[in-house]
Design an enzyme around this catalytic site. Structure first.
Site, PDB file in Angstrom:
ATOM      1  N   HIS B 132       0.870  -1.178   0.000  1.00 59.46           N
ATOM      2  CA  HIS B 132       0.000   0.000   0.000  1.00 59.46           C
ATOM      3  C   HIS B 132       0.911   1.235   0.000  1.00 59.46           C
ATOM      4  O   HIS B 132       2.019   1.185   0.529  1.00 59.46           O
ATOM      5  CB  HIS B 132      -0.843  -0.049   1.276  1.00 59.46           C
ATOM      6  CG  HIS B 132      -1.940   0.958   1.369  1.00 59.46           C
ATOM      7  ND1 HIS B 132      -1.712   2.255   1.747  1.00 59.46           N
ATOM      8  CD2 HIS B 132      -3.281   0.849   1.160  1.00 59.46           C
ATOM      9  CE1 HIS B 132      -2.877   2.904   1.776  1.00 59.46           C
ATOM     10  NE2 HIS B 132      -3.843   2.076   1.425  1.00 59.46           N
ATOM     11  N   ASP B 209       2.599  -5.020   8.076  1.00 60.10           N
ATOM     12  CA  ASP B 209       1.400  -4.194   7.932  1.00 60.10           C
ATOM     13  C   ASP B 209       0.188  -5.132   7.966  1.00 60.10           C
ATOM     14  O   ASP B 209      -0.087  -5.833   7.006  1.00 60.10           O
ATOM     15  CB  ASP B 209       1.492  -3.428   6.607  1.00 60.10           C
ATOM     16  CG  ASP B 209       0.167  -2.794   6.191  1.00 60.10           C
ATOM     17  OD1 ASP B 209      -0.819  -2.878   6.954  1.00 60.10           O
ATOM     18  OD2 ASP B 209       0.117  -2.227   5.080  1.00 60.10           O
ATOM     19  N   GLN B 212      -5.152  -5.283   6.728  1.00 56.72           N
ATOM     20  CA  GLN B 212      -6.193  -6.101   6.091  1.00 56.72           C
ATOM     21  C   GLN B 212      -6.253  -7.504   6.691  1.00 56.72           C
ATOM     22  O   GLN B 212      -7.020  -8.341   6.215  1.00 56.72           O
ATOM     23  CB  GLN B 212      -5.926  -6.211   4.586  1.00 56.72           C
ATOM     24  CG  GLN B 212      -6.003  -4.910   3.834  1.00 56.72           C
ATOM     25  CD  GLN B 212      -7.426  -4.380   3.719  1.00 56.72           C
ATOM     26  OE1 GLN B 212      -8.400  -5.118   3.877  1.00 56.72           O
ATOM     27  NE2 GLN B 212      -7.565  -3.098   3.462  1.00 56.72           N
ATOM     28  N   LYS B 235     -10.904  -1.156  10.353  1.00 57.08           N
ATOM     29  CA  LYS B 235     -11.120  -2.293   9.461  1.00 57.08           C
ATOM     30  C   LYS B 235     -11.460  -3.540  10.277  1.00 57.08           C
ATOM     31  O   LYS B 235     -11.539  -4.646   9.771  1.00 57.08           O
ATOM     32  CB  LYS B 235      -9.866  -2.526   8.609  1.00 57.08           C
ATOM     33  CG  LYS B 235      -9.546  -1.363   7.667  1.00 57.08           C
ATOM     34  CD  LYS B 235      -8.433  -1.722   6.715  1.00 57.08           C
ATOM     35  CE  LYS B 235      -7.719  -0.532   6.122  1.00 57.08           C
ATOM     36  NZ  LYS B 235      -8.487   0.248   5.164  1.00 57.08           N
ATOM     37  N   CYS B 373      -4.793   2.829  -3.648  1.00 65.99           N
ATOM     38  CA  CYS B 373      -3.534   3.219  -2.996  1.00 65.99           C
ATOM     39  C   CYS B 373      -2.445   2.173  -3.210  1.00 65.99           C
ATOM     40  O   CYS B 373      -1.571   1.971  -2.359  1.00 65.99           O
ATOM     41  CB  CYS B 373      -3.715   3.489  -1.504  1.00 65.99           C
ATOM     42  SG  CYS B 373      -4.802   4.862  -1.167  1.00 65.99           S
TER      43      CYS B 373
END
Lengths: 151, 415
Positions: B132, B209, B212, B235, B373
């Protein structure tokens, strides 16, 4: 005659037709004015090439990648602009901008001509940037300002 | 069917899950909302909304400051939330849980604080092509400041990381490896355990990261042995504006503060200021107290459903949607890794994703349309933008059917 309900339907025949077969598409062999426009929201990218003589837009063509709204607007707008003076072009830009940013129920200025089909974009405010990319890019080309972004 | 599977099937009832989310009962343009943009943000269950409401109605105060009753109540709720997050990802200590505004701030915190202290000219930072923008740009800024070099591992056409290329780029010069756990545009679940192990062999610190991932995959930071793991609350069925940075205690201790301000100091004088201990050292200023408490409620809610149950349900939707999309000749899927989370990115031949997004919106269907993104990886796949449907615990087969019907309608309009 375009009825109000048709105008509300953004994806009507005129737009789909201009998306599929854009008029004035391609790079001319010669041009006096040029600008590049970006819409970072969707990665749309347009280039406008103009031939201006004695303040009259003799020719205008475009190239690039974009959604149906930005492509159809570029196609319709370039068609409208041929033969107009730069002052007349500016007048059309002002009219166009005020229509696409107006309230959904407000009347559409008849001076817009064929461009009035784009007024349906008012139903999708986030898409107004797609509809104004061509206009901003042509404006910059006329004013000799290289790069424009509608973000 | 084994007893365990029967148990899962009994426990997961999508209608009852949906009834917990008030927004799912609303309409868009006269039709029931079909919300398939969960990769962007998830909707919030009533328990989270009520927690925030109740906090402001009966517990609101600043934390770590007052000696009065409400301040103690708010401080306890906030610190309990930290403990909930610690248990959620199995960190060794509450000190390793830093509340931030979200994933982006967590990455910037590490790139600035760790980066400025430990990265110098000629050092290398290794990421992948599928990151991202928020896991690219902070490292580019760090490289600009320090003269370090950003290396980028290749991604295969199916959306998996080219591990051989990754290993080739890894060397003793590599100081940071930063990789996404689950790709937001491709859905790929990366083999982060292998990546962490191989990166540690050359002495690199590994940053994951998890934006998600955490709502769909059980994360155990001690088992993974990652040095940093970050995610956002929103999220994960929690409010926006709250996120988490997990870092190993000894590494966080060695890092200088990111921002200066209240709460991050032990004492201030014009001669010498002494910084506070972890985690306060990295939480300058009044934090998003209600957000942290809401995040804890969201975590408890998700754990009550069970992450494995959630993932199983979402996977069922992904498989169903993928099969249906494969049956439409004009559809091209973007991201077809064998190990995927519930993210379905696609393009329609000759139709710009923004036109698809607007036409689906007219049918009450919310998807993401754009570059997500992740411009570099989309460019690599030869597209400027994609359409993305992403599924959550409350989505249904009927909603996938609506998506497919609407996509077919778009194709008809543009035919």
């Amino acid at each position: 005659m375009i009825s109000q309900s048709d105008i509300r339907d953004l994806y009507q025949e005129v737009i789909l037709d201009h998306n599929k077969s854009p008029r004035n598409f391609g790079k001319p062999t010669e041009h006096t004015h040029h600008a590049e426009g970006f819409n970072p929201l969707c990665g749309d990218h347009l280039q406008m090439f103009l031939n201006i003589e004695d303040n009259i837009i003799k020719d205008v063509k475009f190239e690039g990648e974009g959604c149906a709204i930005s492509k159809a607007t570029a196609s319709l707008m370039t068609s409208e602009l041929k033969g107009k003076t730069t002052d007349e072009a500016q007048h059309l830009f002002d009219k166009f901008l005020s229509v696409v940013t107006s309230d959904i129920d407000s009347p559409i200025d008849p001076e817009l001509g064929k461009l009035s089909v784009i007024a349906g974009v008012r139903e999708f405010p986030v898409r107004v940037k797609c509809a104004t990319l061509a206009m901003h890019t042509i404006k910059n080309a006329i004013n000799n300002e290289g790069i424009v972004s509608t973000e | 069917m084994t007893d365990v599977e029967g148990d899962i099937a009994l426990k997961f009832d999508v209608a009852s899950v949906r009834s917990e989310f008030p927004i799912l009962g609303t309409t868009v343009r006269g039709v029931p909302l079909c919300y398939l943009d969960n990769g962007a943000t998830t909707q919030k269950p009533l328990c989270v909304i009520e927690t925030i409401d109740s906090y402001y109605k009966s517990s609101n105060s600043n934390i770590h400051r007052g000696v009065h009753h409400l301040s103690q109540v708010a401080t306890e709720l906030y610190e309990n939330a930290r403990a909930t997050v610690r248990r959620f990802i199995n960190a060794a200590s509450d000190k390793e849980i830093i509340f931030t505004r979200g994933t982006t701030e967590s990455i910037n915190l590490v790139a600035s604080s760790f980066g400025n202290r430990f990265i110098s000219q000629g050092d290398e930072i290794l990421i992948t092509e599928m990151e991202h923008h928020s896991n690219i740009v902070p490292w580019q800024l760090l490289c600009e400041r320090t003269g370090a070099i950003l290396k980028v591992a290749n991604v295969h056409p199916d959306g998996t990381v080219d591990i051989e290329d990754f290993k080739r780029l890894l060397s003793t010069k590599t100081k940071i490896v930063s990789v996404v756990h689950v790709s937001n545009s491709l859905g790929t679940i990366n083999p982060i355990k292998d990546i962490i192990d191989v990166a540690h062999q050359v002495g690199a610190k590994v940053f994951i990261d998890g934006a998600q991932a955490v709502a769909h995959i059980e994360v155990d930071v001690q088992e993974l042995d990652c040095d940093f793991y970050v995610f956002s609350g929103h999220k994960l069925y929690a409010p926006t504006g709250i996120g988490v940075l997990y870092g190993k205690e000894e590494i966080l201790n060695a890092m200088p503060p990111y921002q200066g301000g209240g709460d991050m100091i032990l004492s201030v004088s014009f001669d010498k200021t002494i910084y506070n201990e972890l985690p306060a050292k990295f939480e300058a200023g009044t934090p998003h107290i209600a957000g942290a408490i809401g995040l804890a409620t969201a975590i408890d809610y998700l754990l009550g459903i069970g992450i494995a149950n959630a993932a199983q349900h979402e996977h069922m939707l992904l498989d169903y949607a993928t099969n249906a999309m494969r049956g439409i000749p004009q559809v091209q899927l973007v991201g077809t890794a064998p190990n995927k989370s519930a993210v379905l990115s696609f393009t329609l031949k000759g139709i710009h994703p923004h036109d698809v997004g607007s036409l689906l919106d007219r049918d009450g269907i919310a998807i993401r349309a754009g570059h997500l993104c992740t411009q570099p990886i989309l460019r690599k796949f030869g597209v400027h933008a994609v359409n993305r449907a992403s599924f959550a615990i409350y989505n249904t087969i009927e909603e996938v059917d609506r998506l497919i019907a609407s996509v077919q309608n778009v194709i008809r309009i543009f035919a």
